[in-house]
Design a protein around this motif. Sequence first.
Motif, PDB file in Angstrom:
ATOM      1  N   CYS A   1      32.916  73.002 -10.091  1.00 30.13           N
ATOM      2  CA  CYS A   1      33.595  71.979  -9.289  1.00 30.13           C
ATOM      3  C   CYS A   1      35.099  72.010  -9.524  1.00 30.13           C
ATOM      4  CB  CYS A   1      33.040  70.595  -9.607  1.00 30.13           C
ATOM      5  SG  CYS A   1      31.374  70.325  -8.984  1.00 30.13           S
ATOM      6  N   ASP A   2      35.503  72.142 -10.779  1.00 25.37           N
ATOM      7  CA  ASP A   2      36.926  72.212 -11.109  1.00 25.37           C
ATOM      8  C   ASP A   2      37.566  73.446 -10.474  1.00 25.37           C
ATOM      9  OD1 ASP A   2      36.581  69.910 -12.615  1.00 25.37           O
ATOM     10  OD2 ASP A   2      36.556  70.971 -14.551  1.00 25.37           O
ATOM     11  N   PHE A   3      36.856  74.575 -10.548  1.00 27.23           N
ATOM     12  CA  PHE A   3      37.374  75.805  -9.948  1.00 27.23           C
ATOM     13  C   PHE A   3      37.574  75.630  -8.446  1.00 27.23           C
ATOM     14  CE2 PHE A   3      36.280  79.464  -7.356  1.00 27.23           C
ATOM     15  CZ  PHE A   3      37.372  80.285  -7.643  1.00 27.23           C
ATOM     16  N   PHE A   4      36.549  75.127  -7.750  1.00 27.48           N
ATOM     17  CA  PHE A   4      36.640  74.987  -6.302  1.00 27.48           C
ATOM     18  C   PHE A   4      37.705  73.966  -5.891  1.00 27.48           C
ATOM     19  CE2 PHE A   4      32.392  77.045  -6.169  1.00 27.48           C
ATOM     20  CZ  PHE A   4      32.749  78.096  -5.335  1.00 27.48           C
ATOM     21  N   GLU A   5      37.877  72.924  -6.682  1.00 32.67           N
ATOM     22  CA  GLU A   5      38.934  71.957  -6.396  1.00 32.67           C
ATOM     23  C   GLU A   5      40.302  72.635  -6.478  1.00 32.67           C
ATOM     24  OE1 GLU A   5      40.717  67.666  -7.923  1.00 32.67           O
ATOM     25  OE2 GLU A   5      38.917  68.471  -8.863  1.00 32.67           O
ATOM     26  N   GLN A   6      40.512  73.424  -7.525  1.00 25.75           N
ATOM     27  CA  GLN A   6      41.796  74.112  -7.684  1.00 25.75           C
ATOM     28  C   GLN A   6      41.984  75.174  -6.616  1.00 25.75           C
ATOM     29  OE1 GLN A   6      44.372  73.272  -9.839  1.00 25.75           O
ATOM     30  NE2 GLN A   6      45.435  74.655  -8.446  1.00 25.75           N
ATOM     31  N   LEU A   7      40.931  75.929  -6.305  1.00 21.73           N
ATOM     32  CA  LEU A   7      41.028  76.944  -5.258  1.00 21.73           C
ATOM     33  C   LEU A   7      41.397  76.285  -3.929  1.00 21.73           C
ATOM     34  CD1 LEU A   7      40.732  79.896  -4.338  1.00 21.73           C
ATOM     35  CD2 LEU A   7      38.297  79.405  -3.937  1.00 21.73           C
ATOM     36  N   GLY A   8      40.769  75.156  -3.618  1.00 17.59           N
ATOM     37  CA  GLY A   8      41.096  74.437  -2.389  1.00 17.59           C
ATOM     38  C   GLY A   8      42.559  74.030  -2.332  1.00 17.59           C
TER      39      GLY A   8
ATOM     40  N   GLU B   1      46.441  79.198   3.661  1.00 18.27           N
ATOM     41  CA  GLU B   1      45.333  80.103   3.969  1.00 18.27           C
ATOM     42  C   GLU B   1      44.002  79.379   4.156  1.00 18.27           C
ATOM     43  OE1 GLU B   1      46.418  84.152   1.629  1.00 18.27           O
ATOM     44  OE2 GLU B   1      46.012  82.400   0.374  1.00 18.27           O
ATOM     45  N   GLY B   2      43.885  78.184   3.638  1.00 20.68           N
ATOM     46  CA  GLY B   2      42.631  77.445   3.735  1.00 20.68           C
ATOM     47  C   GLY B   2      42.479  76.824   5.115  1.00 20.68           C
ATOM     48  N   VAL B   3      41.343  77.036   5.750  1.00 21.88           N
ATOM     49  CA  VAL B   3      41.069  76.446   7.057  1.00 21.88           C
ATOM     50  C   VAL B   3      40.024  75.354   6.929  1.00 21.88           C
ATOM     51  CG1 VAL B   3      40.208  76.878   9.402  1.00 21.88           C
ATOM     52  CG2 VAL B   3      41.709  78.559   8.287  1.00 21.88           C
ATOM     53  N   TYR B   4      38.870  75.686   6.343  1.00 21.61           N
ATOM     54  CA  TYR B   4      37.780  74.714   6.246  1.00 21.61           C
ATOM     55  C   TYR B   4      36.759  75.211   5.239  1.00 21.61           C
ATOM     56  CZ  TYR B   4      34.052  71.526   7.636  1.00 21.61           C
ATOM     57  OH  TYR B   4      33.081  70.559   7.627  1.00 21.61           O
ATOM     58  N   THR B   5      36.186  74.296   4.471  1.00 20.72           N
ATOM     59  CA  THR B   5      35.087  74.630   3.569  1.00 20.72           C
ATOM     60  C   THR B   5      34.043  73.521   3.623  1.00 20.72           C
ATOM     61  OG1 THR B   5      36.069  73.545   1.642  1.00 20.72           O
ATOM     62  CG2 THR B   5      36.587  75.879   1.942  1.00 20.72           C
ATOM     63  N   ALA B   6      32.805  73.892   3.319  1.00 19.80           N
ATOM     64  CA  ALA B   6      31.740  72.892   3.255  1.00 19.80           C
ATOM     65  C   ALA B   6      30.591  73.432   2.432  1.00 19.80           C
ATOM     66  CB  ALA B   6      31.243  72.523   4.649  1.00 19.80           C
ATOM     67  N   GLY B   7      29.995  72.545   1.653  1.00 20.60           N
ATOM     68  CA  GLY B   7      28.747  72.867   0.994  1.00 20.60           C
ATOM     69  C   GLY B   7      27.630  72.620   1.998  1.00 20.60           C
ATOM     70  N   LEU B   8      26.508  73.253   1.788  1.00 18.45           N
ATOM     71  CA  LEU B   8      25.373  73.098   2.684  1.00 18.45           C
ATOM     72  C   LEU B   8      24.284  72.265   2.021  1.00 18.45           C
ATOM     73  CD1 LEU B   8      25.275  76.719   4.100  1.00 18.45           C
ATOM     74  CD2 LEU B   8      26.282  74.687   5.133  1.00 18.45           C
ATOM     75  N   GLY B   9      23.481  71.608   2.840  1.00 15.83           N
ATOM     76  CA  GLY B   9      22.408  70.759   2.343  1.00 15.83           C
ATOM     77  C   GLY B   9      21.256  71.558   1.769  1.00 15.83           C
TER      78      GLY B   9
ATOM     79  N   ALA C   1      41.313  88.394   1.832  1.00 15.69           N
ATOM     80  CA  ALA C   1      40.038  87.677   1.878  1.00 15.69           C
ATOM     81  C   ALA C   1      39.126  88.160   0.757  1.00 15.69           C
ATOM     82  CB  ALA C   1      39.368  87.863   3.237  1.00 15.69           C
ATOM     83  N   TYR C   2      39.118  89.464   0.519  1.00 16.47           N
ATOM     84  CA  TYR C   2      38.288  90.024  -0.558  1.00 16.47           C
ATOM     85  C   TYR C   2      38.772  89.534  -1.927  1.00 16.47           C
ATOM     86  CZ  TYR C   2      37.001  93.262   3.218  1.00 16.47           C
ATOM     87  OH  TYR C   2      36.604  93.812   4.409  1.00 16.47           O
ATOM     88  N   GLU C   3      40.091  89.408  -2.093  1.00 20.38           N
ATOM     89  CA  GLU C   3      40.636  88.880  -3.357  1.00 20.38           C
ATOM     90  C   GLU C   3      40.124  87.464  -3.619  1.00 20.38           C
ATOM     91  OE1 GLU C   3      44.900  88.675  -3.479  1.00 20.38           O
ATOM     92  OE2 GLU C   3      45.139  90.832  -3.227  1.00 20.38           O
ATOM     93  N   ILE C   4      40.160  86.624  -2.591  1.00 28.30           N
ATOM     94  CA  ILE C   4      39.695  85.240  -2.737  1.00 28.30           C
ATOM     95  C   ILE C   4      38.213  85.225  -3.081  1.00 28.30           C
ATOM     96  CG2 ILE C   4      39.367  83.036  -1.550  1.00 28.30           C
ATOM     97  CD1 ILE C   4      41.913  83.842   0.136  1.00 28.30           C
ATOM     98  N   ALA C   5      37.434  86.048  -2.381  1.00 32.45           N
ATOM     99  CA  ALA C   5      35.996  86.130  -2.667  1.00 32.45           C
ATOM    100  C   ALA C   5      35.755  86.581  -4.103  1.00 32.45           C
ATOM    101  CB  ALA C   5      35.315  87.080  -1.688  1.00 32.45           C
ATOM    102  N   GLN C   6      36.552  87.534  -4.584  1.00 29.37           N
ATOM    103  CA  GLN C   6      36.399  88.017  -5.958  1.00 29.37           C
ATOM    104  C   GLN C   6      36.671  86.905  -6.955  1.00 29.37           C
ATOM    105  OE1 GLN C   6      35.381  91.292  -6.923  1.00 29.37           O
ATOM    106  NE2 GLN C   6      35.048  90.097  -8.779  1.00 29.37           N
ATOM    107  N   GLN C   7      37.631  86.038  -6.662  1.00 21.83           N
ATOM    108  CA  GLN C   7      37.907  84.886  -7.540  1.00 21.83           C
ATOM    109  C   GLN C   7      36.673  83.993  -7.646  1.00 21.83           C
ATOM    110  OE1 GLN C   7      41.389  82.633  -6.397  1.00 21.83           O
ATOM    111  NE2 GLN C   7      42.532  84.498  -5.950  1.00 21.83           N
ATOM    112  N   ILE C   8      36.008  83.778  -6.519  1.00 19.84           N
ATOM    113  CA  ILE C   8      34.815  82.933  -6.514  1.00 19.84           C
ATOM    114  C   ILE C   8      33.704  83.578  -7.334  1.00 19.84           C
ATOM    115  CG2 ILE C   8      32.997  81.943  -5.050  1.00 19.84           C
ATOM    116  CD1 ILE C   8      35.225  81.809  -2.815  1.00 19.84           C
ATOM    117  N   VAL C   9      33.481  84.857  -7.109  1.00 18.28           N
ATOM    118  CA  VAL C   9      32.439  85.578  -7.853  1.00 18.28           C
ATOM    119  C   VAL C   9      32.738  85.527  -9.351  1.00 18.28           C
ATOM    120  CG1 VAL C   9      31.391  87.834  -8.242  1.00 18.28           C
ATOM    121  CG2 VAL C   9      31.823  87.052  -5.901  1.00 18.28           C
TER     122      VAL C   9
END
Length: 118
Positions: A28-35, A43-51, A94-102
């Motif tokens: 949660c802390d990581f995603f908050e900072q990434l956002g 670069e951020g357009v939209y994010t959402a968690g899924l149910g 985009a791949y760099e951002i994805a790598q940060q998440i991974v």
Amino acid sequence: MKFIMLAYTNAQNWVEGTWDPEEVQKACDFFEQLGKDLAASGEGVYTAGLGDPSLTRTIRETPGGTVAADGPYAEVKEVLASFGIVDVVSADRAYEIAQQIVDAVGDIVEVRPLMDGS
């Protein structure tokens, strides 16, 4: 260039709710900072968690007509947990951002370009 990032997580953990609270907080802390970082860079357009994946329905056409099937199935190892849309200068970014998440949370991230209508 806009890309959608699809994040897949461990299905067993999702179903059983067996996440470590410290790991959840770290994610949660990581995603908050990434956002915040993606908002600051524009670069951020939209994010959402899924149910809950157990509420998923797949609608498809069959020779017998349209069918709605429950999903995902028990043999699935990963479930789609969230998505984000970024607007970046290149696929490499985009791949760099994805790598940060991974690296931060261990999810699998699929990166796909979005059609722009042209």
